[in-house]
Scaffold this motif. Structure first.
Motif, PDB file in Angstrom:
ATOM      1  N   LEU A  43       0.795  -1.236   0.000  1.00 52.89           N
ATOM      2  CA  LEU A  43       0.000   0.000   0.000  1.00 52.89           C
ATOM      3  C   LEU A  43       0.824   1.280   0.000  1.00 52.89           C
ATOM      4  O   LEU A  43       0.310   2.330  -0.386  1.00 52.89           O
ATOM      5  N   LYS A  44       2.076   1.218   0.416  1.00 54.11           N
ATOM      6  CA  LYS A  44       2.832   2.463   0.540  1.00 54.11           C
ATOM      7  C   LYS A  44       3.185   3.077  -0.810  1.00 54.11           C
ATOM      8  O   LYS A  44       3.479   4.273  -0.877  1.00 54.11           O
ATOM      9  N   GLY A  45       3.132   2.282  -1.872  1.00 53.91           N
ATOM     10  CA  GLY A  45       3.479   2.809  -3.194  1.00 53.91           C
ATOM     11  C   GLY A  45       2.310   3.356  -3.984  1.00 53.91           C
ATOM     12  O   GLY A  45       2.461   3.683  -5.167  1.00 53.91           O
ATOM     13  N   LEU A  46       1.148   3.494  -3.362  1.00 52.78           N
ATOM     14  CA  LEU A  46      -0.021   3.995  -4.092  1.00 52.78           C
ATOM     15  C   LEU A  46       0.151   5.476  -4.425  1.00 52.78           C
ATOM     16  O   LEU A  46       0.574   6.269  -3.586  1.00 52.78           O
ATOM     17  N   LYS A  47      -0.203   5.830  -5.649  1.00 55.36           N
ATOM     18  CA  LYS A  47      -0.121   7.209  -6.128  1.00 55.36           C
ATOM     19  C   LYS A  47      -1.453   7.611  -6.749  1.00 55.36           C
ATOM     20  O   LYS A  47      -2.308   6.770  -7.044  1.00 55.36           O
ATOM     21  N   ILE A  48      -1.601   8.892  -6.980  1.00 58.44           N
ATOM     22  CA  ILE A  48      -2.808   9.385  -7.653  1.00 58.44           C
ATOM     23  C   ILE A  48      -2.693   9.065  -9.141  1.00 58.44           C
ATOM     24  O   ILE A  48      -1.799   9.558  -9.815  1.00 58.44           O
ATOM     25  N   VAL A  49      -3.592   8.225  -9.623  1.00 58.45           N
ATOM     26  CA  VAL A  49      -3.565   7.843 -11.035  1.00 58.45           C
ATOM     27  C   VAL A  49      -4.720   8.444 -11.810  1.00 58.45           C
ATOM     28  O   VAL A  49      -4.735   8.399 -13.051  1.00 58.45           O
ATOM     29  N   SER A  50      -5.710   9.020 -11.114  1.00 57.25           N
ATOM     30  CA  SER A  50      -6.845   9.623 -11.817  1.00 57.25           C
ATOM     31  C   SER A  50      -7.558  10.591 -10.882  1.00 57.25           C
ATOM     32  O   SER A  50      -7.696  10.328  -9.682  1.00 57.25           O
ATOM     33  N   ARG A  51      -7.980  11.725 -11.469  1.00 53.92           N
ATOM     34  CA  ARG A  51      -8.762  12.729 -10.733  1.00 53.92           C
ATOM     35  C   ARG A  51      -9.895  13.224 -11.614  1.00 53.92           C
ATOM     36  O   ARG A  51      -9.745  13.319 -12.834  1.00 53.92           O
ATOM     37  N   ALA A  52     -11.013  13.555 -10.985  1.00 59.77           N
ATOM     38  CA  ALA A  52     -12.148  14.093 -11.754  1.00 59.77           C
ATOM     39  C   ALA A  52     -13.153  14.732 -10.805  1.00 59.77           C
ATOM     40  O   ALA A  52     -13.259  14.341  -9.632  1.00 59.77           O
ATOM     41  N   LYS A  53     -13.887  15.698 -11.320  1.00 60.62           N
ATOM     42  CA  LYS A  53     -14.991  16.309 -10.563  1.00 60.62           C
ATOM     43  C   LYS A  53     -16.244  15.508 -10.886  1.00 60.62           C
ATOM     44  O   LYS A  53     -17.034  15.849 -11.768  1.00 60.62           O
ATOM     45  N   VAL A  54     -16.435  14.426 -10.141  1.00 61.70           N
ATOM     46  CA  VAL A  54     -17.476  13.454 -10.450  1.00 61.70           C
ATOM     47  C   VAL A  54     -18.862  14.005 -10.122  1.00 61.70           C
ATOM     48  O   VAL A  54     -19.819  13.772 -10.859  1.00 61.70           O
ATOM     49  N   THR A  55     -19.003  14.717  -9.012  1.00 60.16           N
ATOM     50  CA  THR A  55     -20.293  15.293  -8.641  1.00 60.16           C
ATOM     51  C   THR A  55     -20.171  16.814  -8.577  1.00 60.16           C
ATOM     52  O   THR A  55     -19.080  17.355  -8.447  1.00 60.16           O
ATOM     53  N   GLN A  56     -21.304  17.483  -8.659  1.00 59.67           N
ATOM     54  CA  GLN A  56     -21.290  18.941  -8.667  1.00 59.67           C
ATOM     55  C   GLN A  56     -21.181  19.532  -7.275  1.00 59.67           C
ATOM     56  O   GLN A  56     -20.753  20.674  -7.122  1.00 59.67           O
ATOM     57  N   ASP A  57     -21.553  18.762  -6.253  1.00 60.58           N
ATOM     58  CA  ASP A  57     -21.537  19.286  -4.895  1.00 60.58           C
ATOM     59  C   ASP A  57     -20.745  18.363  -3.974  1.00 60.58           C
ATOM     60  O   ASP A  57     -20.148  17.380  -4.419  1.00 60.58           O
ATOM     61  N   ARG A  58     -20.767  18.667  -2.691  1.00 59.82           N
ATOM     62  CA  ARG A  58     -19.968  17.946  -1.711  1.00 59.82           C
ATOM     63  C   ARG A  58     -20.262  16.443  -1.717  1.00 59.82           C
ATOM     64  O   ARG A  58     -21.411  16.014  -1.732  1.00 59.82           O
ATOM     65  N   ILE A 112      -9.430  -6.077  -4.781  1.00 56.68           N
ATOM     66  CA  ILE A 112      -8.081  -5.658  -5.136  1.00 56.68           C
ATOM     67  C   ILE A 112      -7.549  -4.766  -4.017  1.00 56.68           C
ATOM     68  O   ILE A 112      -8.108  -3.707  -3.737  1.00 56.68           O
ATOM     69  N   VAL A 113      -6.464  -5.189  -3.390  1.00 54.03           N
ATOM     70  CA  VAL A 113      -5.953  -4.470  -2.225  1.00 54.03           C
ATOM     71  C   VAL A 113      -5.457  -3.085  -2.611  1.00 54.03           C
ATOM     72  O   VAL A 113      -5.714  -2.093  -1.926  1.00 54.03           O
ATOM     73  N   GLU A 114      -4.750  -2.987  -3.719  1.00 55.02           N
ATOM     74  CA  GLU A 114      -4.085  -1.739  -4.097  1.00 55.02           C
ATOM     75  C   GLU A 114      -5.014  -0.781  -4.821  1.00 55.02           C
ATOM     76  O   GLU A 114      -4.701  -0.256  -5.897  1.00 55.02           O
ATOM     77  N   ARG A 115      -6.201  -0.565  -4.256  1.00 59.54           N
ATOM     78  CA  ARG A 115      -7.157   0.384  -4.830  1.00 59.54           C
ATOM     79  C   ARG A 115      -7.852   1.138  -3.700  1.00 59.54           C
ATOM     80  O   ARG A 115      -8.533   0.535  -2.862  1.00 59.54           O
ATOM     81  N   VAL A 116      -7.708   2.460  -3.689  1.00 61.99           N
ATOM     82  CA  VAL A 116      -8.374   3.301  -2.698  1.00 61.99           C
ATOM     83  C   VAL A 116      -8.911   4.526  -3.420  1.00 61.99           C
ATOM     84  O   VAL A 116      -8.219   5.100  -4.274  1.00 61.99           O
ATOM     85  N   ALA A 117     -10.125   4.922  -3.097  1.00 56.82           N
ATOM     86  CA  ALA A 117     -10.731   6.115  -3.703  1.00 56.82           C
ATOM     87  C   ALA A 117     -11.165   7.071  -2.598  1.00 56.82           C
ATOM     88  O   ALA A 117     -11.479   6.653  -1.475  1.00 56.82           O
ATOM     89  N   TRP A 158      -6.399   6.209  -5.950  1.00 53.77           N
ATOM     90  CA  TRP A 158      -5.040   5.864  -5.577  1.00 53.77           C
ATOM     91  C   TRP A 158      -4.773   4.429  -6.014  1.00 53.77           C
ATOM     92  O   TRP A 158      -5.536   3.525  -5.672  1.00 53.77           O
ATOM     93  N   ALA A 159      -3.685   4.219  -6.765  1.00 58.46           N
ATOM     94  CA  ALA A 159      -3.334   2.888  -7.251  1.00 58.46           C
ATOM     95  C   ALA A 159      -1.854   2.877  -7.629  1.00 58.46           C
ATOM     96  O   ALA A 159      -1.237   3.944  -7.761  1.00 58.46           O
ATOM     97  N   PRO A 160      -1.259   1.699  -7.822  1.00 58.61           N
ATOM     98  CA  PRO A 160       0.123   1.653  -8.308  1.00 58.61           C
ATOM     99  C   PRO A 160       0.233   2.251  -9.704  1.00 58.61           C
ATOM    100  O   PRO A 160      -0.632   2.026 -10.560  1.00 58.61           O
TER     101      PRO A 160
END
Length: 563
Positions: free
Chosen positions: A178-193, A542-547, A558-560
């Protein structure tokens, strides 16, 4: 000029000549100092949305009323009969305008009410995004072709070691992954909080569902390629500040205000072909992927629904609400057979069903208490109580109010229903069972994360648990305030790895802890993240996946980087 004025002019001239002789400007430049320091700029740049943001239409001011005299429509020499006819026409016109205004106000009032009818994708997606309807329908139907059931451990004693060194090795192995996870994708998925999130178990895609403050459900295929995302311009080079993947926005709950915030998202545990959402509009809706139809399965009367959880078999649903109640809904039966138990005098913000022992429930309430219930005892409560009358849109339920429940718990028949209780120093915001059904993690406004662990022997007895004291307390800033979603520690639902959970941090990081309370890693990227990642979720297999998601609707995967 007077003498004083002449002296003033002379002083000005002397000062000007003195400054020119000193050559202060040239001296500063020679020393290498800049005339004015530049303000420091943040390295983090916000992602650039690829979709148009819906803007409110400017209201057109209605024409102002003007007297007939000023409009020159009254003939001073008109006869009395013409005057009566003209006045009758004016009254008829005013009556028609008033009737039209009343009808428009009624339509606007109806449009702001929660929707209880069945809705298809065409009604859920915004008009500006109607062109993306075919791609969304294809995406959902492709998911419905295969079933993914929840993989629960057959042995609740999994990862229970007598040797502490085995625990240490398991934590070391998990940290390496898990320590090697990096930001692999970003998006404004919803319009509000972002209020809630759930990771779909599809193993070939990173499909994440986010619920926002205004009842919008964002579906994000975070690793979709450019072709899948509909980008046909090959000449444009990839920019790390541009959005990643492909997403769709569905207005599942209505109206689109803070009264429709999506508080919880769950998938059908049997096949994951249906997503369920609870909302502050007092309804629960299910969206079937194969048909693309959203249906209301439950509604309450003016009681906010805070949380829900499925029993492992997928047929029973437990729902907590803001009035301290817990509703049991069997999806195999008619909705009218639902039962409502008021287990607390204050809001129950979280309910969790034990994954391996479905008769044990966990509740966290605003009255600071965490409680463990044996719901088999609740089923024996006398049912000679008539259903409480409700509105036509609300689901009729058999209600047991707080006094009735309290009387039952104090009676011999209710002995053993409440198996354990622990009071926090402040409101308990969340509490969840781990996938094995033996560990508990809770969060509270007293800035603490607490951990419990129970052996299987305590569940076999009908007696209260011998001790409900947590074995670990972790200091964690949970003061989110008004503008951030409450921080909740979420277990990884993957039963094949060592138990661990994720939680957002007020310093803009995402923390991962082991089931023993050890910090495994802290995920952060100051160059890309400048907001609190309040809502978190992990992939079920899949262990190496965090959102994670923040208060502006921007979400991160967050993923390798080498996947």
């Amino acid at each position: 000029m007077s003498k004083a004025e002449r002296e003033r002019e002379a002083n000005i001239a002397r000062n000007r000549a003195l400054l020119e002789q000193l050559e202060l400007k040239q001296a500063v430049q020679d020393l290498g100092f800049s005339a004015k320091p530049k303000p420091a700029t943040s390295k983090a740049k916000p992602i650039q949305p690829t979709k148009r943001v819906k803007k409110e239409k400017a209201e057109v001011e209605p024409p102002r009323r003007q007297s007939a005299r000023l409009r020159n429509v009254i003939d001073p020499s008109e006869s009395p009969s013409k005057k009566r006819k003209r006045e009758a026409e004016i009254e008829e016109q005013r009556a028609q305008e008033a009737e039209a205004r009343i009808e428009a106000e009624e339509r606007a009032r109806i449009a702001k009410r929660p929707r209880h009818e069945d809705l298809d994708l065409k009604n859920l997606i915004d008009e500006e995004d109607a062109s993306e309807l075919p791609s969304l329908s294809t995406e959902l139907q492709s998911i419905a072709q295969t079933s993914w059931s929840t993989n629960l451990p057959e042995d609740p004693e999994l990862f229970v070691y007598d040797d502490s060194k085995k625990d240490e090795r398991a934590v070391v192995d998990l940290r390496k992954r898990l320590k090697g996870l990096k930001i692999v994708s970003r998006a404004k998925v919803t319009q509000d909080r972002v209020y809630s999130a759930a990771y779909h178990p599809e193993p070939t895609k990173d499909l994440i569902f986010f619920g926002d403050k205004h009842g919008q459900l964002g579906v994000w295929d975070a690793r979709a390629t450019k072709e899948e995302a509909g980008d046909d311009d090959d000449a444009i080079e990839a920019d790390e500040n541009q959005e990643g993947g492909k997403y769709w926005r569905l207005q599942v709950h209505w109206p689109a205000t803070s009264k429709s915030s999506i508080s919880c998202i769950k998938f059908d545990p049997l096949d994951s072909h249906t997503v369920y959402t609870t909302s502050y509009d007092c309804t629960i809706r299910s969206l079937a992927f194969e048909s693309g139809v959203s249906r209301e399965i439950f509604s309450s009367e003016d009681i906010l629904l805070c949380s829900m959880d499925f029993a492992p078999a997928g047929n029973e649903l437990w729902i907590s609400d803001a009035s301290g109640g817990l509703t049991h809904l069997d999806l195999r039966e008619d909705k009218s057979k639902a039962k409502w138990y008021q287990l607390s005098d204050q809001k129950i913000g979280c309910v969790s069903v034990n994954p391996t022992r479905s008769n044990f429930l966990l509740t966290a309430s605003n009255n600071r208490s965490l409680k463990i219930w044996d719901v088999r005892k609740l089923g024996t409560m006398p049912s000679n109580i008539s259903s409480t009358p409700s509105a036509s849109s609300a689901t009729p339920t058999l209600d047991f109010d707080f006094e009735v429940v309290k009387e039952f718990l104090d009676s011999p028949k209710g002995s053993g229903c409440l198996r354990g209780e622990w009071r926090h120093e402040k409101s308990a915001s969340s509490a969840y069972w781990d996938p094995r059904g033996r560990s508990i993690v809770s969060t509270s406004y007293d800035d603490s994360i607490r951990l419990w662990d129970y052996p299987s022997s305590v569940f076999k007895s009908d007696e209260p648990f011998p001790s409900v004291r947590p074995f670990q307390r972790i200091r964690h800033n949970c003061q989110t305030g008004k503008w951030l979603t409450i921080l909740r520690a979420q277990w990884s639902s993957n039963p094949e790895v060592y138990p661990h959970f994720t939680i957002g941090n007020m310093d803009h990081s995402l923390d991962i802890f082991s089931g023993k309370g050890e910090l495994i890693t802290k995920l952060a990227d100051r160059s890309k993240i400048t907001a609190v990642q309040a809502v978190t979720c992990t992939h079920p297999s899949i262990v190496e996946r965090v959102a994670s998601g923040n208060a502006s609707g921007r979400c991160v995967l967050w993923a390798p980087t080498d996947d």
